[in-house]
Scaffold this active site. Structure first.
Site, PDB file in Angstrom:
ATOM      1  N   ASN A   9       0.497  -7.291  -2.042  1.00  0.00           N
ATOM      2  CA  ASN A   9       1.007  -5.920  -1.940  1.00  0.00           C
ATOM      3  C   ASN A   9       0.188  -5.201  -0.872  1.00  0.00           C
ATOM      4  O   ASN A   9      -0.962  -4.851  -1.105  1.00  0.00           O
ATOM      5  CB  ASN A   9       0.848  -5.233  -3.309  1.00  0.00           C
ATOM      6  CG  ASN A   9       1.211  -3.763  -3.255  1.00  0.00           C
ATOM      7  OD1 ASN A   9       1.777  -3.275  -2.269  1.00  0.00           O
ATOM      8  ND2 ASN A   9       0.878  -3.035  -4.316  1.00  0.00           N
ATOM      9  N   TRP A  10       0.810  -5.024   0.298  1.00  0.00           N
ATOM     10  CA  TRP A  10       0.074  -4.405   1.416  1.00  0.00           C
ATOM     11  C   TRP A  10      -0.083  -2.895   1.244  1.00  0.00           C
ATOM     12  O   TRP A  10      -0.791  -2.261   2.008  1.00  0.00           O
ATOM     13  CB  TRP A  10       0.808  -4.682   2.742  1.00  0.00           C
ATOM     14  CG  TRP A  10       0.721  -6.099   3.216  1.00  0.00           C
ATOM     15  CD1 TRP A  10       0.104  -7.148   2.597  1.00  0.00           C
ATOM     16  CD2 TRP A  10       1.269  -6.631   4.441  1.00  0.00           C
ATOM     17  NE1 TRP A  10       0.238  -8.295   3.348  1.00  0.00           N
ATOM     18  CE2 TRP A  10       0.949  -8.006   4.487  1.00  0.00           C
ATOM     19  CE3 TRP A  10       2.004  -6.069   5.483  1.00  0.00           C
ATOM     20  CZ2 TRP A  10       1.334  -8.833   5.544  1.00  0.00           C
ATOM     21  CZ3 TRP A  10       2.393  -6.895   6.545  1.00  0.00           C
ATOM     22  CH2 TRP A  10       2.057  -8.256   6.567  1.00  0.00           C
ATOM     23  N   LYS A  11       0.633  -2.328   0.287  1.00  0.00           N
ATOM     24  CA  LYS A  11       0.601  -0.863   0.062  1.00  0.00           C
ATOM     25  C   LYS A  11       0.939  -0.132   1.365  1.00  0.00           C
ATOM     26  O   LYS A  11       1.710  -0.633   2.173  1.00  0.00           O
ATOM     27  CB  LYS A  11      -0.746  -0.440  -0.526  1.00  0.00           C
ATOM     28  CG  LYS A  11      -1.134  -1.283  -1.730  1.00  0.00           C
ATOM     29  CD  LYS A  11      -2.238  -0.698  -2.544  1.00  0.00           C
ATOM     30  CE  LYS A  11      -2.634  -1.688  -3.623  1.00  0.00           C
ATOM     31  NZ  LYS A  11      -3.496  -1.149  -4.644  1.00  0.00           N
ATOM     32  N   HIS A  98       4.708  -0.153 -10.200  1.00  0.00           N
ATOM     33  CA  HIS A  98       3.279  -0.247  -9.859  1.00  0.00           C
ATOM     34  C   HIS A  98       2.567   1.009 -10.372  1.00  0.00           C
ATOM     35  O   HIS A  98       3.128   2.108 -10.324  1.00  0.00           O
ATOM     36  CB  HIS A  98       3.104  -0.384  -8.343  1.00  0.00           C
ATOM     37  CG  HIS A  98       1.701  -0.751  -7.957  1.00  0.00           C
ATOM     38  ND1 HIS A  98       0.688   0.182  -7.899  1.00  0.00           N
ATOM     39  CD2 HIS A  98       1.123  -1.942  -7.656  1.00  0.00           C
ATOM     40  CE1 HIS A  98      -0.437  -0.426  -7.566  1.00  0.00           C
ATOM     41  NE2 HIS A  98      -0.199  -1.717  -7.410  1.00  0.00           N
ATOM     42  N   GLU A 100       0.415   2.835  -9.140  1.00  0.00           N
ATOM     43  CA  GLU A 100       0.308   3.944  -8.163  1.00  0.00           C
ATOM     44  C   GLU A 100       1.615   4.727  -8.100  1.00  0.00           C
ATOM     45  O   GLU A 100       1.605   5.942  -7.885  1.00  0.00           O
ATOM     46  CB  GLU A 100      -0.085   3.375  -6.787  1.00  0.00           C
ATOM     47  CG  GLU A 100      -1.552   2.944  -6.784  1.00  0.00           C
ATOM     48  CD  GLU A 100      -1.895   1.832  -5.796  1.00  0.00           C
ATOM     49  OE1 GLU A 100      -1.094   1.551  -4.882  1.00  0.00           O
ATOM     50  OE2 GLU A 100      -2.974   1.230  -5.959  1.00  0.00           O
ATOM     51  N   GLU A 170      -1.243  -5.517 -14.904  1.00  0.00           N
ATOM     52  CA  GLU A 170      -2.219  -4.912 -13.999  1.00  0.00           C
ATOM     53  C   GLU A 170      -2.965  -3.795 -14.732  1.00  0.00           C
ATOM     54  O   GLU A 170      -2.475  -2.664 -14.799  1.00  0.00           O
ATOM     55  CB  GLU A 170      -1.504  -4.311 -12.784  1.00  0.00           C
ATOM     56  CG  GLU A 170      -0.775  -5.334 -11.943  1.00  0.00           C
ATOM     57  CD  GLU A 170      -0.772  -4.922 -10.477  1.00  0.00           C
ATOM     58  OE1 GLU A 170      -1.303  -5.680  -9.662  1.00  0.00           O
ATOM     59  OE2 GLU A 170      -0.263  -3.830 -10.153  1.00  0.00           O
ATOM     60  N   GLY A 176      -7.902  -1.897  -7.301  1.00  0.00           N
ATOM     61  CA  GLY A 176      -8.602  -1.292  -6.170  1.00  0.00           C
ATOM     62  C   GLY A 176      -9.992  -0.787  -6.516  1.00  0.00           C
ATOM     63  O   GLY A 176     -10.618  -0.073  -5.738  1.00  0.00           O
ATOM     64  N   SER A 216      -8.055  -6.301  -8.531  1.00  0.00           N
ATOM     65  CA  SER A 216      -9.264  -6.770  -7.846  1.00  0.00           C
ATOM     66  C   SER A 216      -9.427  -8.287  -7.895  1.00  0.00           C
ATOM     67  O   SER A 216     -10.534  -8.814  -8.055  1.00  0.00           O
ATOM     68  CB  SER A 216     -10.506  -6.076  -8.421  1.00  0.00           C
ATOM     69  OG  SER A 216     -10.406  -4.684  -8.238  1.00  0.00           O
ATOM     70  N   GLY A 237      -3.737  -6.898  -4.111  1.00  0.00           N
ATOM     71  CA  GLY A 237      -3.720  -5.727  -3.234  1.00  0.00           C
ATOM     72  C   GLY A 237      -4.656  -5.937  -2.053  1.00  0.00           C
ATOM     73  O   GLY A 237      -4.313  -6.573  -1.052  1.00  0.00           O
ATOM     74  N   GLY A 238      -5.870  -5.402  -2.164  1.00  0.00           N
ATOM     75  CA  GLY A 238      -6.834  -5.415  -1.062  1.00  0.00           C
ATOM     76  C   GLY A 238      -6.997  -6.766  -0.387  1.00  0.00           C
ATOM     77  O   GLY A 238      -6.984  -6.868   0.847  1.00  0.00           O
TER      78      GLY A 238
END
Ligand code: PEP
Length: 255
Positions: A9-11, A98, A100, A170, A176, A216, A237-238
């Site tokens: 997930n590049w966000k 998600h 977010e 999640e 994150g 993470s 993610g990251g």
């Protein structure tokens, strides 16, 4: 046998040129590494969907997904993107729910139920995210929270629809933050999710369901997490923004 999936997930990161470059690096590194029961999904911002989906036409090892979509078919929703538009790019997956989106865009389970409907109606695969906040975990209510998210957003689906979902557990406190659920914590929740799906639908469907862990996840902790019985891969993610890290996570299934 259920499928293992590692999805990135590049966000809201990477302009068009940077997105193309990262994608080329991933495809290059992943080429020889993916086994038959495994799928790699890259979920970039909407602006990259068409170009990346075009690139994967000749490379079946990586699929493309969106990070969100609107719940209506079409209409006067300025700035929004529909599931049909996503489908038309050649993308195959859509992340729904998600944390977010839930936190910053007030998406609740009733809205997410409509999003799951429209995604499935358009022949796309939802990666449906569920998970508790730190307060909820500390209060010991995480199982109730997760069960409610499933009931309110997804359990209205018929069995032949639900079987097309991918779930992602999640824990919000791990996204994150650099904090990761321990393999035991994650396994416990994944087993719980599978048992709820089994009671709602069937043991067969529950056993075939791919449930990803997200929060993470990195090349150092992925092997232990993915080694758990009910963890079938990750939503990353990251670490998905670094080709080498992302591919090292993917390779966990080959080692
Ligand atoms: C995510 O955004 O779904 C996620 C898991 O992020 P990170 O890996 O950065 O915690």
């Amino acid at each position: 046998m259920r499928k293992n999936i590692v999805a990135g997930n590049w966000k809201m990161n990477l302009d068009h040129a940077a997105g193309l470059q990262l994608f080329a690096e991933i495809v290059n590194l992943v080429k020889v590494d993916v086994n038959g029961n495994q799928e790699v999904v890259v979920c970039p911002p909407f602006i990259h969907l068409s170009s990346l989906a075009e690139l994967v036409k000749s490379n079946s090892t990586v699929s493309i997904g969106a990070q969100n979509c609107h719940h209506a078919d079409s209409g006067a929703y300025t700035g929004e993107i529909s599931a049909a538009m996503i489908k038309s790019t050649g993308a195959e997956y859509v992340i729904i729910g998600h944390s977010e989106r839930r936190a910053f865009f007030a998406e609740d389970d009733l809205l997410l139920a409509q999003k799951l409907d429209i995604v499935l109606k358009n022949g796309l695969t939802p990666i449906f995210c569920i998970g508790e906040t730190l307060e909820q975990r500390n209060a010991g209510t995480h199982f109730d929270v997760i069960e409610n998210q499933l009931k309110e957003a997804a359990f209205h689906l018929e069995e032949n629809q639900f079987k097309n979902l991918v779930l992602a557990y999640e824990p919000v406190w791990a996204i994150g933050t650099g904090l990761t659920a321990t393999p035991e914590q994650a396994q416990e929740v994944h087993a719980f999710i599978r048992s709820k799906v089994g009671s709602q639908y069937s043991i067969q469907l529950a056993n075939d369901l791919t449930i990803l862990y997200g929060g993470s996840c990195n090349p150092k902790n992925a092997a232990e997490l993915f080694g758990q019985e009910d963890i079938d891969g990750g939503l990353i993610g990251g670490a998905s923004l670094k080709a080498r890290d992302f591919v090292d996570i993917i390779k966990v299934f080959n080692s």
